[in-house]
Structures are given as structure tokens and as C-alpha cells.
Design a protein around this motif. Sequence first.
Motif, PDB file in Angstrom:
ATOM      1  N   ILE A 261      84.720  -0.141 -33.079  1.00 30.63           N
ATOM      2  CA  ILE A 261      86.191  -0.144 -33.133  1.00 30.63           C
ATOM      3  C   ILE A 261      86.726   1.215 -32.656  1.00 30.63           C
ATOM      4  N   MET A 262      86.068   2.272 -33.088  1.00 31.97           N
ATOM      5  CA  MET A 262      86.478   3.631 -32.681  1.00 31.97           C
ATOM      6  C   MET A 262      86.314   3.806 -31.166  1.00 31.97           C
ATOM      7  N   LEU A 263      85.163   3.376 -30.639  1.00 28.45           N
ATOM      8  CA  LEU A 263      84.893   3.527 -29.203  1.00 28.45           C
ATOM      9  C   LEU A 263      85.944   2.765 -28.372  1.00 28.45           C
ATOM     10  N   LEU A 264      86.230   1.536 -28.795  1.00 26.11           N
ATOM     11  CA  LEU A 264      87.225   0.725 -28.083  1.00 26.11           C
ATOM     12  C   LEU A 264      88.597   1.383 -28.141  1.00 26.11           C
ATOM     13  N   LYS A 265      88.955   1.880 -29.317  1.00 29.48           N
ATOM     14  CA  LYS A 265      90.275   2.491 -29.477  1.00 29.48           C
ATOM     15  C   LYS A 265      90.391   3.722 -28.582  1.00 29.48           C
ATOM     16  N   GLU A 266      89.325   4.524 -28.550  1.00 32.31           N
ATOM     17  CA  GLU A 266      89.385   5.735 -27.728  1.00 32.31           C
ATOM     18  C   GLU A 266      89.480   5.380 -26.243  1.00 32.31           C
ATOM     19  N   TYR A 267      88.766   4.335 -25.843  1.00 36.76           N
ATOM     20  CA  TYR A 267      88.899   3.908 -24.438  1.00 36.76           C
ATOM     21  C   TYR A 267      90.324   3.427 -24.164  1.00 36.76           C
TER      22      TYR A 267
END
Length: 281
Positions: A261-267
Motif C-alpha cells: 500500500i505504501m509503495l503504491l501510494k508513493e508511486y
Amino acid sequence: MTVINWFPGHMAKAGKQVKEQASLCDLILEIADARVPASSRNPQLKQYIGKKPTILVLNKADLTEKYEQEKWLNHFKIKKQDAVFVAARHKLGFKELNQYLDREIGKLHAYLIDRGRRPRPLRIMMVGIPNTGKSALLNVMAGSNKVKTGNKPGLTRSVQWVRSAENLELLDSPGILWPKLNDQEAAMRLAVVGSISKDACPEVECGWYLLNWLMEHRPQVFAERYRIEALPEYAEELLNEVARSRGMVRKGGIREEETYIMLLKEYRDGKLGKFMLELPE
Ligand SMILES: Nc1nc2c(ncn2[C@@H]2O[C@H](COP(=O)(O)OP(=O)(O)OP(=O)(O)O)[C@@H](O)[C@H]2O)c(=O)[nH]1
Ligand SMILES: [Mg+2]
């Protein structure tokens, strides 16, 4: 892997509304996502709008590089498709978009005057897949926040007419996908940019796709953002390191879902840098 498909009842209903309203419009703005200029276009759009003049508006251009945009603009020029990159959120690209609109207003008025009729505002419909920024763009064009926007695909549920300060009539419409997403890679990219509900594609799946995509195409991201100096050989290990770099760990392992979820949000927020997920062939 689950098969991704997302065509709930409200989209089928929206399709009917869009088809009904298209005949009342002079121009269609097809709003796609600048990070996925091919995958974020509905292949069934013609069935809804027929032969109406269409301008392809690639929104969220702030999340992409100029050189990538140039490649696509060339591609669309060859295909004789009017196209423009904009960023509704930052009010970028509107000079170019307005040039297209002025051209269409000119055509409409010439047509009406020719027939002894009074000029009227250009009627424009915003269409596209979910979460591309149709409502956000409409608000910028209208000059005020007339319709609801939000970071959730499927927010707009019904068509709505709005009058703009610039003497345009704008129609917002709900995001529409198509019943069968044949190209599942493309569907994964749509999930990554946030155009597919997480009920249809959970974060652990599109996050895994993004992780692998970055590993192949943008490996430097991991050093720049997560201080991972030596890229491990396998994506599983890389995920562990990303999680550890953010303290997303628990007894016996990492907090996997949270990490995706964090990786997607940062992208999605552009924190990993500006880049498209696809370029023209
Ligand atoms: N980075 C970036 N985000 C944007 C831009 N324009 C809109 N957004 C964001 O994208 C999200 C979706 O915007 P909406 O306007 O609600 O999208 P929509 O196409 O109307 O979505 P549906 O009604 O669900 O089909 C919101 O969180 C907006 O803030 C942009 O130019 N750049
Ligand atoms: Mg909307």
C-alpha cells in the motif's frame, strides 16, 4: 493470480447515460491517464459516442516527463488523433487545450451562423475510465468546484451538466471500463495508477506488479527512495528490504500488505519520480 475485471452495474448504467447524452454534445473530451496513454483508453468508446469529434486529454501529466509526452504526441499525430497533456491539479497544459476548444467553438459558430441561427455555447462531454481526473478537469474548465472529485475510482455516479465561466456547457460522467479486460497486463497497470477498485484487484497484487516493474525499468528508485544500495536478485527479497527501510516489520516477518500500500501510494503521489508505465512502440 486473480483475473481482473471490473464492470459493476453502475458502469453499465453510466454507459447508457453517456450514449444518450452524446447526441446532445458538440465535442467529446476523452480523459485518459498520462502515465498509461494506451491502456487507459476505453476500446469501446466509439460505441458510446459514435462519430463525435474527440480530443484525447492525457491528465496527470505532472507525474510524467516531457520527453515521454513528446513520444506519445508524435504517435498520436501519426494516428491523426488530437491529443494534449494536461495536469488539472496544477492547471498545466490549458493553453494547448484551449486552442483546441477555440477551434471547435469557431466551427460550431460558423455552422450555426451559416444556417441563420444564433451562436450558443459549445457542449462538451467528459468521458473516460475511472479516476483519470474527469471531474477535476471539469472544475478547472468551469472555473469553480462544481462537481465532486476524489482519490477513489468510481466516485462520480451520474452524468451532470455544468455551465462554465467561459461560456461552455460541460457534462461530467462516471468512469466506465469494459466488461472484459482482455489484456491483463494493461489491467494491472490500470490498477497501479488507481483506476480499478481494490475489490477487483487487491493491493498485494498490483503492488507486486509495480515492484517487479520498478525492479526491471527503474531500479535506481530503490537506492534513491529506500536507501537500498545493492539490488537483491529476487523481488521477494527486495520487498523485504523496502519494508525494513520503513520499519514495516512484525515478529517473524514484514507487514506485507502495508508495504504494498505504501509503495503504491508513493508511486501514485509521484514520490518515486516521474515516469510513464508505457511508451509507444
Ligand atoms: N497528480 C495529479 N492528480 C490529479 C490530477 N487531476 C486529478 N487528480 C487526482 O485524481 C483523483 C481523481 O480525480 P477525479 O476528478 O475525481 O477523477 P474522475 O475521473 O472524475 O473519477 P471517477 O468519477 O471515479 O471516474 C483525485 O484524487 C484528484 O485529486 C492531476 O493533474 N495530477
Ligand atoms: Mg468523477
